[in-house]
Design a protein around this motif. Structure first.
Motif, PDB file in Angstrom:
ATOM      1  N   ILE A 107       0.803  -1.132  -0.033  1.00  0.00           N
ATOM      2  CA  ILE A 107      -0.110  -0.084   0.003  1.00  0.00           C
ATOM      3  C   ILE A 107       0.953   1.209  -0.024  1.00  0.00           C
ATOM      4  CG2 ILE A 107      -1.615   1.363   1.279  1.00  0.00           C
ATOM      5  CD1 ILE A 107      -2.797  -1.187   2.394  1.00  0.00           C
ATOM      6  N   ASN A 108       1.824   1.084   0.723  1.00  0.00           N
ATOM      7  CA  ASN A 108       2.940   2.232   0.842  1.00  0.00           C
ATOM      8  C   ASN A 108       3.617   2.508  -0.304  1.00  0.00           C
ATOM      9  OD1 ASN A 108       4.534   4.393   2.063  1.00  0.00           O
ATOM     10  ND2 ASN A 108       5.966   2.969   2.862  1.00  0.00           N
ATOM     11  N   GLN A 109       3.819   1.367  -1.063  1.00  0.00           N
ATOM     12  CA  GLN A 109       4.569   1.486  -2.265  1.00  0.00           C
ATOM     13  C   GLN A 109       3.784   1.865  -3.439  1.00  0.00           C
ATOM     14  OE1 GLN A 109       6.231  -2.355  -3.390  1.00  0.00           O
ATOM     15  NE2 GLN A 109       7.535  -2.570  -1.694  1.00  0.00           N
ATOM     16  N   SER A 110       2.441   1.466  -3.253  1.00  0.00           N
ATOM     17  CA  SER A 110       1.413   2.241  -4.330  1.00  0.00           C
ATOM     18  C   SER A 110       1.345   3.529  -4.236  1.00  0.00           C
ATOM     19  CB  SER A 110       0.130   1.031  -4.175  1.00  0.00           C
ATOM     20  OG  SER A 110       0.285  -0.050  -4.602  1.00  0.00           O
ATOM     21  N   LEU A 111       1.215   4.102  -2.913  1.00  0.00           N
ATOM     22  CA  LEU A 111       1.140   5.557  -2.674  1.00  0.00           C
ATOM     23  C   LEU A 111       2.434   6.117  -3.068  1.00  0.00           C
ATOM     24  CD1 LEU A 111      -0.550   5.556   0.738  1.00  0.00           C
ATOM     25  CD2 LEU A 111      -1.853   6.222  -1.535  1.00  0.00           C
ATOM     26  N   HIS A 112       3.595   5.686  -2.944  1.00  0.00           N
ATOM     27  CA  HIS A 112       4.755   6.415  -3.431  1.00  0.00           C
ATOM     28  C   HIS A 112       4.495   6.340  -5.034  1.00  0.00           C
ATOM     29  CE1 HIS A 112       6.530   6.356   0.368  1.00  0.00           C
ATOM     30  NE2 HIS A 112       7.498   6.746   0.116  1.00  0.00           N
ATOM     31  N   PHE A 113       4.111   5.190  -5.494  1.00  0.00           N
ATOM     32  CA  PHE A 113       4.158   5.518  -7.138  1.00  0.00           C
ATOM     33  C   PHE A 113       3.097   6.686  -7.388  1.00  0.00           C
ATOM     34  CE2 PHE A 113       1.667   4.203 -11.107  1.00  0.00           C
ATOM     35  CZ  PHE A 113       2.662   4.209 -12.121  1.00  0.00           C
ATOM     36  N   LEU A 114       2.003   6.778  -6.851  1.00  0.00           N
ATOM     37  CA  LEU A 114       1.057   7.872  -7.056  1.00  0.00           C
ATOM     38  C   LEU A 114       1.806   9.085  -6.790  1.00  0.00           C
ATOM     39  CD1 LEU A 114      -1.813   9.312  -7.472  1.00  0.00           C
ATOM     40  CD2 LEU A 114      -2.053   8.966  -5.040  1.00  0.00           C
ATOM     41  N   SER A 115       2.714   9.188  -5.619  1.00  0.00           N
ATOM     42  CA  SER A 115       3.321  10.188  -5.199  1.00  0.00           C
ATOM     43  C   SER A 115       4.376  10.835  -6.376  1.00  0.00           C
ATOM     44  CB  SER A 115       4.002  10.170  -4.015  1.00  0.00           C
ATOM     45  OG  SER A 115       4.750  11.449  -3.705  1.00  0.00           O
ATOM     46  N   ALA A 116       5.193   9.506  -6.909  1.00  0.00           N
ATOM     47  CA  ALA A 116       6.287   9.836  -7.733  1.00  0.00           C
ATOM     48  C   ALA A 116       5.545  10.629  -9.043  1.00  0.00           C
ATOM     49  CB  ALA A 116       6.847   8.589  -8.081  1.00  0.00           C
ATOM     50  N   SER A 117       4.273   9.933  -9.536  1.00  0.00           N
ATOM     51  CA  SER A 117       3.810  10.259 -10.957  1.00  0.00           C
ATOM     52  C   SER A 117       3.246  11.797 -10.600  1.00  0.00           C
ATOM     53  CB  SER A 117       2.675   9.435 -11.221  1.00  0.00           C
ATOM     54  OG  SER A 117       2.877   8.181 -11.110  1.00  0.00           O
ATOM     55  N   THR A 118       2.875  12.157  -9.426  1.00  0.00           N
ATOM     56  CA  THR A 118       2.455  13.403  -9.324  1.00  0.00           C
ATOM     57  C   THR A 118       3.586  14.577  -9.328  1.00  0.00           C
ATOM     58  OG1 THR A 118       0.421  12.477  -8.016  1.00  0.00           O
ATOM     59  CG2 THR A 118       0.906  14.859  -7.865  1.00  0.00           C
ATOM     60  N   PHE A 119       4.735  14.031  -8.582  1.00  0.00           N
ATOM     61  CA  PHE A 119       6.091  14.954  -8.389  1.00  0.00           C
ATOM     62  C   PHE A 119       6.523  15.204  -9.858  1.00  0.00           C
ATOM     63  CE2 PHE A 119       6.462  14.286  -3.789  1.00  0.00           C
ATOM     64  CZ  PHE A 119       6.464  15.753  -3.424  1.00  0.00           C
ATOM     65  N   ILE A 120       6.544  14.211 -10.594  1.00  0.00           N
ATOM     66  CA  ILE A 120       6.973  14.271 -12.108  1.00  0.00           C
ATOM     67  C   ILE A 120       6.233  15.588 -12.861  1.00  0.00           C
ATOM     68  CG2 ILE A 120       7.406  13.147 -14.262  1.00  0.00           C
ATOM     69  CD1 ILE A 120       8.140  10.721 -12.680  1.00  0.00           C
ATOM     70  N   GLY A 121       4.861  15.225 -12.735  1.00  0.00           N
ATOM     71  CA  GLY A 121       3.791  16.298 -13.244  1.00  0.00           C
ATOM     72  C   GLY A 121       4.145  17.613 -12.702  1.00  0.00           C
ATOM     73  N   ALA A 122       4.441  17.862 -11.333  1.00  0.00           N
ATOM     74  CA  ALA A 122       4.690  18.751 -10.579  1.00  0.00           C
ATOM     75  C   ALA A 122       6.096  19.592 -10.968  1.00  0.00           C
ATOM     76  CB  ALA A 122       4.530  18.892  -9.276  1.00  0.00           C
ATOM     77  N   TYR A 123       6.978  18.555 -11.184  1.00  0.00           N
ATOM     78  CA  TYR A 123       8.169  19.231 -11.858  1.00  0.00           C
ATOM     79  C   TYR A 123       8.001  19.687 -13.097  1.00  0.00           C
ATOM     80  CZ  TYR A 123      11.312  16.840  -8.274  1.00  0.00           C
ATOM     81  OH  TYR A 123      11.856  16.429  -7.161  1.00  0.00           O
ATOM     82  N   ILE A 124       7.292  19.347 -14.104  1.00  0.00           N
ATOM     83  CA  ILE A 124       7.041  19.884 -15.353  1.00  0.00           C
ATOM     84  C   ILE A 124       6.296  21.011 -15.281  1.00  0.00           C
ATOM     85  CG2 ILE A 124       6.141  19.601 -17.531  1.00  0.00           C
ATOM     86  CD1 ILE A 124       6.588  16.380 -16.930  1.00  0.00           C
ATOM     87  N   LEU A 125       5.349  21.143 -14.387  1.00  0.00           N
ATOM     88  CA  LEU A 125       4.390  22.291 -14.195  1.00  0.00           C
ATOM     89  C   LEU A 125       5.327  23.556 -13.668  1.00  0.00           C
ATOM     90  CD1 LEU A 125       1.653  23.656 -14.377  1.00  0.00           C
ATOM     91  CD2 LEU A 125       1.076  22.351 -12.342  1.00  0.00           C
ATOM     92  N   MET A 126       6.220  23.051 -12.820  1.00  0.00           N
ATOM     93  CA  MET A 126       7.220  24.013 -12.032  1.00  0.00           C
ATOM     94  C   MET A 126       7.594  25.231 -13.249  1.00  0.00           C
ATOM     95  SD  MET A 126       8.098  25.055  -8.909  1.00  0.00           S
ATOM     96  CE  MET A 126       8.421  23.533  -8.112  1.00  0.00           C
ATOM     97  N   PHE A 127       8.017  24.869 -14.344  1.00  0.00           N
ATOM     98  CA  PHE A 127       8.558  25.801 -15.244  1.00  0.00           C
ATOM     99  C   PHE A 127       7.481  26.966 -15.741  1.00  0.00           C
ATOM    100  CE2 PHE A 127      11.296  21.975 -15.782  1.00  0.00           C
ATOM    101  CZ  PHE A 127      12.383  22.681 -15.513  1.00  0.00           C
ATOM    102  N   HIS A 128       6.254  26.469 -15.479  1.00  0.00           N
ATOM    103  CA  HIS A 128       5.183  27.212 -16.193  1.00  0.00           C
ATOM    104  C   HIS A 128       4.534  27.875 -14.957  1.00  0.00           C
ATOM    105  CE1 HIS A 128       1.712  28.635 -18.195  1.00  0.00           C
ATOM    106  NE2 HIS A 128       0.900  27.995 -17.774  1.00  0.00           N
ATOM    107  N   ASP A 129       4.234  27.265 -14.000  1.00  0.00           N
ATOM    108  CA  ASP A 129       3.287  27.791 -12.908  1.00  0.00           C
ATOM    109  C   ASP A 129       3.711  27.450 -11.315  1.00  0.00           C
ATOM    110  OD1 ASP A 129       1.476  28.765 -11.056  1.00  0.00           O
ATOM    111  OD2 ASP A 129      -0.094  28.593 -12.510  1.00  0.00           O
ATOM    112  N   PRO A 130       4.824  28.107 -10.793  1.00  0.00           N
ATOM    113  CA  PRO A 130       5.431  27.206  -9.706  1.00  0.00           C
ATOM    114  C   PRO A 130       4.359  27.055  -8.617  1.00  0.00           C
ATOM    115  CG  PRO A 130       6.866  29.066 -10.521  1.00  0.00           C
ATOM    116  CD  PRO A 130       5.679  29.192 -11.194  1.00  0.00           C
ATOM    117  N   ALA A 131       3.620  28.231  -8.407  1.00  0.00           N
ATOM    118  CA  ALA A 131       2.606  28.312  -7.343  1.00  0.00           C
ATOM    119  C   ALA A 131       1.582  26.871  -7.496  1.00  0.00           C
ATOM    120  CB  ALA A 131       1.695  29.479  -7.147  1.00  0.00           C
ATOM    121  N   LEU A 132       1.145  26.552  -8.566  1.00  0.00           N
ATOM    122  CA  LEU A 132       0.149  25.530  -8.961  1.00  0.00           C
ATOM    123  C   LEU A 132       1.045  24.258  -8.605  1.00  0.00           C
ATOM    124  CD1 LEU A 132      -2.470  24.892  -9.491  1.00  0.00           C
ATOM    125  CD2 LEU A 132      -1.748  24.976 -11.946  1.00  0.00           C
TER     126      LEU A 132
END
Length: 211
Positions: free
Chosen positions: A35-60
């Motif tokens: 369960i923890n590993q699955s949540l880390h997969f969700l977290s990792a996927s979201t963080f990667i999206g956030a990394y990409i979004l950081m260049f366009h909208d850091p607050a979001l």
């Protein structure tokens, strides 16, 4: 020239070896639950999206990272990861907490409490005592919260890195910082099969002791 190149290659190899060691210790000590590993997969996927979004909208990007990626990540550690005696590694939970390089559960409680309380500062001063330009409405409030959380994340990374310089050594601090920044990519690869294994009924990772 050859000696310099050899020396640099040796430093890179040592850095990679320590990074691999920190990642392995983190995995085998703190990621037994699928369960923890699955949540880390969700977290990792979201963080990667956030990394990409950081260049366009850091607050979001910060709001996405904290509200989805970080909360799911820490929920896995706090609520689903076993905290009794670790028979696989033959150590107690207390021992794991004491030798944890980064933020152990106690430090995480402090850090997440700061995260939860920071928006209250904007209720006291919507411009954070003149630091922000006034932006009316709920979205303005959320954008300011996102920027505050972004500063907290960067500050937390730098604080522990420099702290490790003194309580451990400089290489340990630099390796840990590199690990934290690249964790989303590593976790995405390492835990990508965890959701399927969880759906099949596997609650604990049977191969956790296999490097």
């Amino acid at each position: 020239m050859t000696d310099t190149l050899s020396h640099s290659t040796g430093k890179i190899a040592a850095f990679r070896a320590q990074l691999d060691e920190q990642r392995w210790d983190d995995h085998r000590y703190y990621h037994h639950s699928t369960i923890n590993q699955s949540l880390h997969f969700l977290s990792a996927s979201t963080f990667i999206g956030a990394y990409i979004l950081m260049f366009h909208d850091p607050a979001l990007a910060s709001l996405l990272g904290w509200c989805v990626a970080m909360t799911s990540r820490q929920a896995g550690h706090f609520f689903f990861e076993p905290k009794g005696f670790d028979t696989v590694n033959d150590v107690t939970h207390q021992h794991k907490e004491e030798i944890k390089v980064g933020y152990n559960l106690v430090r995480k409680v402090v850090f997440m409490t700061m995260w939860a309380l920071m928006p209250l500062l904007l209720l006291v001063s919507p411009t954070l005592f003149g630091l922000f330009a006034p932006i009316p409405g709920p979205m303005g409030f959320l954008r300011h919260v996102g920027l505050m959380w972004l500063a907290l994340g960067i500050g937390g990374l730098l604080f522990r890195t420099f702290q490790l310089f003194f309580v451990r050594d400089v290489p340990t601090g630099l390796v840990w910082a590199a690990k934290i920044i690249t964790d989303p990519f590593n976790d995405f690869i390492q835990y990508r099969h965890a959701p399927v294994r969880l759906l099949k009924g596997e609650r604990l990772d049977a191969g956790i002791a296999t490097r």
